[in-house]
Scaffold this motif. Structure first.
Motif, mmCIF file in Angstrom:
data_model
loop_
_atom_site.group_PDB
_atom_site.id
_atom_site.type_symbol
_atom_site.label_atom_id
_atom_site.label_comp_id
_atom_site.label_asym_id
_atom_site.label_seq_id
_atom_site.Cartn_x
_atom_site.Cartn_y
_atom_site.Cartn_z
ATOM 1 N N TYR A 9 0.849 -1.194 0.000
ATOM 2 C CA TYR A 9 0.000 0.000 0.000
ATOM 3 C C TYR A 9 0.883 1.242 0.000
ATOM 4 O O TYR A 9 2.003 1.216 0.499
ATOM 5 C CB TYR A 9 -0.926 0.008 1.228
ATOM 6 C CG TYR A 9 -1.934 -1.112 1.178
ATOM 7 C CD1 TYR A 9 -3.093 -0.993 0.420
ATOM 8 C CD2 TYR A 9 -1.705 -2.308 1.853
ATOM 9 C CE1 TYR A 9 -4.010 -2.041 0.347
ATOM 10 C CE2 TYR A 9 -2.618 -3.349 1.788
ATOM 11 C CZ TYR A 9 -3.763 -3.203 1.034
ATOM 12 O OH TYR A 9 -4.664 -4.230 0.949
ATOM 13 N N ASP A 11 0.604 3.902 1.698
ATOM 14 C CA ASP A 11 0.828 4.504 3.008
ATOM 15 C C ASP A 11 0.435 3.514 4.105
ATOM 16 O O ASP A 11 -0.301 2.558 3.865
ATOM 17 C CB ASP A 11 0.059 5.815 3.166
ATOM 18 C CG ASP A 11 -1.418 5.652 2.883
ATOM 19 O OD1 ASP A 11 -2.107 4.980 3.680
ATOM 20 O OD2 ASP A 11 -1.893 6.192 1.863
ATOM 21 N N SER A 13 -1.389 4.077 6.800
ATOM 22 C CA SER A 13 -2.774 4.182 7.270
ATOM 23 C C SER A 13 -3.719 3.306 6.449
ATOM 24 O O SER A 13 -4.655 2.720 7.006
ATOM 25 C CB SER A 13 -3.251 5.636 7.289
ATOM 26 O OG SER A 13 -3.271 6.169 5.987
ATOM 27 N N THR A 14 -3.473 3.176 5.161
ATOM 28 C CA THR A 14 -4.315 2.293 4.347
ATOM 29 C C THR A 14 -4.100 0.842 4.745
ATOM 30 O O THR A 14 -5.060 0.078 4.868
ATOM 31 C CB THR A 14 -4.026 2.480 2.840
ATOM 32 O OG1 THR A 14 -4.218 3.858 2.499
ATOM 33 C CG2 THR A 14 -4.942 1.613 1.991
ATOM 34 N N ASP A 17 -6.023 0.299 7.862
ATOM 35 C CA ASP A 17 -7.459 0.220 7.571
ATOM 36 C C ASP A 17 -7.836 -1.157 7.021
ATOM 37 O O ASP A 17 -8.845 -1.735 7.412
ATOM 38 C CB ASP A 17 -7.882 1.300 6.577
ATOM 39 C CG ASP A 17 -7.845 2.704 7.168
ATOM 40 O OD1 ASP A 17 -7.777 2.829 8.414
ATOM 41 O OD2 ASP A 17 -7.874 3.669 6.379
ATOM 42 N N VAL A 18 -7.005 -1.689 6.127
ATOM 43 C CA VAL A 18 -7.270 -3.014 5.558
ATOM 44 C C VAL A 18 -7.132 -4.084 6.631
ATOM 45 O O VAL A 18 -7.951 -5.000 6.722
ATOM 46 C CB VAL A 18 -6.349 -3.311 4.352
ATOM 47 C CG1 VAL A 18 -6.549 -4.725 3.849
ATOM 48 C CG2 VAL A 18 -6.605 -2.301 3.237
ATOM 49 N N THR A 115 5.851 3.643 2.665
ATOM 50 C CA THR A 115 4.827 2.681 2.254
ATOM 51 C C THR A 115 4.813 1.498 3.215
ATOM 52 O O THR A 115 5.657 1.394 4.098
ATOM 53 C CB THR A 115 5.067 2.180 0.812
ATOM 54 O OG1 THR A 115 6.309 1.470 0.764
ATOM 55 C CG2 THR A 115 5.101 3.339 -0.174
ATOM 56 N N TYR A 137 -9.740 -0.545 -1.284
ATOM 57 C CA TYR A 137 -8.572 0.032 -0.628
ATOM 58 C C TYR A 137 -7.365 0.127 -1.563
ATOM 59 O O TYR A 137 -6.376 0.748 -1.222
ATOM 60 C CB TYR A 137 -8.187 -0.787 0.609
ATOM 61 C CG TYR A 137 -9.205 -0.718 1.711
ATOM 62 C CD1 TYR A 137 -9.215 0.336 2.612
ATOM 63 C CD2 TYR A 137 -10.166 -1.717 1.865
ATOM 64 C CE1 TYR A 137 -10.148 0.407 3.638
ATOM 65 C CE2 TYR A 137 -11.103 -1.662 2.883
ATOM 66 C CZ TYR A 137 -11.096 -0.605 3.768
ATOM 67 O OH TYR A 137 -12.020 -0.542 4.772
#
Length: 163
Positions: A9, A11, A13-14, A17-18, A115, A137
């Motif tokens: 990802y 970043d 934060s993603t 979230d996933v 990342t 996402y």
């Protein structure tokens, strides 16, 4: 047999979230994981790992239980619990269950700074329900233990779910 899937990802934060979404899907029994971890490449190039399964705490709890029981035999339960907890924590910290730490760090060396990659060691899943919930996402699959055909099917399913 478990399958390993690593998704990169843009970043951290993603990736978090996933991870949270996968944990929700696990509660819904749509996916069953053996292990999950986020590996981040910081802006200064260092590799940081955040694993789902913490072995130190489990080792300490198990060690305290056994140490307490052994301590009861010798009439020193608190000393036995303390020694058992310390020993269990040390053994737990040295244990590596799930995805191999060195493998994750090696794969993370190829990530750009800032990342992250999410590593999923999946025992069972319902792909037709899981993929549409994770596809929005984004991310890109950077490694799997699937066969070439299965990996291609996964990539096509993810692309179709993104629409």
């Amino acid at each position: 047999m478990a399958n390993l899937i690593a998704i990169a990802y843009d970043d951290v934060s993603t990736a978090v979230d996933v991870r949270d979404k996968v944990q929700q899907l696990q509660k819904e029994r749509l996916i069953e994981l053996r292990d999950m971890a986020i590996v981040e490449r910081t802006m200064n190039g260092k590799i940081k790992m955040k694993q789902m399964v913490g072995t130190t705490g489990a080792g300490a709890a198990g060690g305290a239980l056994w140490g307490g029981l052994i301590g009861l035999i010798f009439f020193m339960p608190f000393l036995g619990m303390a020694v058992g907890a310390a020993t269990g924590a040390a053994i737990g910290a040295m244990s590596d269950v799930g995805v191999d730490d060195k493998f994750m760090k090696d794969l993370a060396e190829g990530l750009k700074p800032g990342t992250a990659a999410l590593f999923l060691l999946i025992d069972k899943s319902t792909p037709d329900k899981v993929i549409p919930q994770l596809a929005p996402y984004g991310g890109r699959i950077i490694h799997t233990s699937l066969s070439k055909d299965q990996e291609d099917q996964l990539k096509h399913a993810v692309a179709a779910a993104r629409g």
